[in-house]
Design an enzyme around this catalytic site. Structure first.
Site, PDB file in Angstrom:
ATOM      1  N   SER A 108       0.833  -1.201   0.000  1.00  0.00           N
ATOM      2  CA  SER A 108       0.000   0.000   0.000  1.00  0.00           C
ATOM      3  C   SER A 108       0.866   1.249   0.000  1.00  0.00           C
ATOM      4  O   SER A 108       1.899   1.309   0.670  1.00  0.00           O
ATOM      5  CB  SER A 108      -0.902   0.014   1.237  1.00  0.00           C
ATOM      6  N   TYR A 131      -2.456   5.838  -5.045  1.00  0.00           N
ATOM      7  CA  TYR A 131      -3.572   6.778  -5.157  1.00  0.00           C
ATOM      8  C   TYR A 131      -3.083   7.961  -5.983  1.00  0.00           C
ATOM      9  O   TYR A 131      -1.896   8.306  -5.962  1.00  0.00           O
ATOM     10  CB  TYR A 131      -4.020   7.283  -3.782  1.00  0.00           C
ATOM     11  N   THR A 157      -5.727   2.477  -7.336  1.00  0.00           N
ATOM     12  CA  THR A 157      -7.027   2.377  -6.665  1.00  0.00           C
ATOM     13  C   THR A 157      -7.913   3.521  -7.135  1.00  0.00           C
ATOM     14  O   THR A 157      -7.545   4.690  -7.029  1.00  0.00           O
ATOM     15  CB  THR A 157      -6.853   2.430  -5.139  1.00  0.00           C
ATOM     16  N   LYS A 232      -7.767  -1.129  -9.524  1.00  0.00           N
ATOM     17  CA  LYS A 232      -8.431  -1.773  -8.384  1.00  0.00           C
ATOM     18  C   LYS A 232      -9.624  -0.949  -7.923  1.00  0.00           C
ATOM     19  O   LYS A 232      -9.523   0.276  -7.772  1.00  0.00           O
ATOM     20  CB  LYS A 232      -7.433  -1.926  -7.230  1.00  0.00           C
ATOM     21  N   HIS A 256     -13.313  -2.038  -1.883  1.00  0.00           N
ATOM     22  CA  HIS A 256     -12.480  -1.478  -0.818  1.00  0.00           C
ATOM     23  C   HIS A 256     -12.810  -2.118   0.532  1.00  0.00           C
ATOM     24  O   HIS A 256     -12.808  -1.468   1.579  1.00  0.00           O
ATOM     25  CB  HIS A 256     -12.651   0.038  -0.750  1.00  0.00           C
TER      26      HIS A 256
END
Length: 358
Positions: A108, A131, A157, A232, A256
């Site tokens: 992440s 992100y 994402t 995603k 999520h």
């Protein structure tokens, strides 16, 4: 540990007993009434397996590939934030667990460990989740660093242009404790989660993430890197078709973890429609609520190439660090092997939708 912790639920119970309330609520909570959170797990449970008999199954083979890289089983480590809330070694422990299991590790961008350290501990394949920040130079810098650190794909994402309201976090005034940061962003001046009246993470997302995400952002990212781009957070077939058309090499069917739009459908419900819509134009993975090896088999039957595991890894980390995360992966491997045997499947190619109906 093997007898005390027989399944993922055993790790969940132990984690609930040991974690601080604000951390547990952050890891386990969902958006609003948490309907989607619960539906993710319930959806896999509702699916029934119409098993084959007299199939002559001997040894089972569950190895596969993701974007051309070998993994030992179709079970990978999803990108989840803030591992050091669970274990002192944090993302390094999770990366080592994935490497020991011979499977994919996805880091992440909201990790407590810098990508250079965490990705160095992972085997291949290893991917970096991203992100899009309001400041594109920050996003571009993250991509460049991920490439240099050895990431083999970028996982964008797209279901978090803002943070879904997580009432548990608001009540707990969730933030990171002293000494922990969004480490990948620290050198870029975006490493601190603020202390506010509600959720500090929601405030962080509101201040930093690009809220008007569009397909031009996906196009920009594909131009920005030579690495394959995985998207995603997809729920709709028409979005999946467009995402494949715009150059993504894979899609993760995901809501999520039930943490964004409440009352969105569970991923088991969405998966077959997206798999049908995309066909062989890109690979399909799925996450959300997968707690048993039989869930993994059902996901493959519905069209997924592999599943991503999030909360179970955090539970394993919180109970026993790297060893706990490794054991969670091995539990799911064993259960998938058993489900394949009992369903009459020697290889993953034998798993199809006929197992889900007479």
């Amino acid at each position: 540990m093997e007898t005390q912790f027989l399944n993922v639920a055993d790790y969940a119970r132990a984690a609930r007993a040991g974690l601080a309330k604000d951390v547990l609520d952050y890891y386990e909570g969902g958006a609003l009434d948490e309907i989607t959170l619960h539906e993710n797990t319930a959806g896999w449970q509702r699916l029934k397996l119409y098993y084959r008999v007299l199939a002559g199954v001997g040894d089972r083979q569950m190895n596969t590939t993701v974007l051309g890289r070998d993994i030992s089983m179709p079970i990978a480590v999803a990108p989840t934030a803030f591992h050091k809330l669970a274990s002192a070694e944090g993302e390094i422990a999770a990366a080592r667990a994935a490497k020991a299991a011979g499977t994919l590790f996805i880091l992440s961008s909201l990790s407590n460990t810098a990508m250079e350290q965490a990705l160095a501990e992972a085997g291949s394949p290893r991917w970096f989740q991203l992100y899009i920040y309001k400041d594109r130079t920050i996003t571009a810098e993250l991509v460049k660093r991920a490439e240099t650190a050895g990431a083999e794909a970028i996982v964008l994402t797209v279901d978090a242009p803002g943070l879904g309201t997580r009432e548990r976090d608001m009540r707990n005034r969730f933030t990171l404790p002293e000494g922990l940061a969004v480490e990948n962003l620290s050198s870029l001046g975006k490493g601190k989660v603020p202390e506010v009246r509600g959720s500090g993470l929601a405030a962080y997302v509101r201040d930093n993430f690009k809220s008007d995400l569009g397909f031009e952002d996906l196009d920009w990212l594909c131009r920005c890197t030579n690495l394959p781009v995985v998207v995603k957070g997809v729920c709709r077939s028409e979005d999946a078709r467009q995402i494949a058309h715009h150059g993504a090499k894979a899609i993760v069917v995901s809501n999520h973890g039930g943490r964004q739009l409440d009352t969105a459908p569970g991923t088991s419900e969405v998966l077959p429609h997206i798999a049908d819509a995309v066909g062989d134009r890109c690979e399909i993975y799925v996450d959300g609520g997968i707690r048993r090896g039989s869930d993994v088999l059902k996901a493959i039957a519905l069209g997924a190439r592999a599943v991503l595991i999030g909360r179970p890894i955090l539970w394993g980390l919180s109970v026993a660090g790297e060893q706990g995360a490794r054991h969670v992966l091995e539990i799911l491997r064993r259960e998938l092997d058993e489900a394949m045997l009992l369903c009459g499947c020697s290889t993953l190619k034998h798993i199809n939708r006929s197992l889900l109906g007479p």
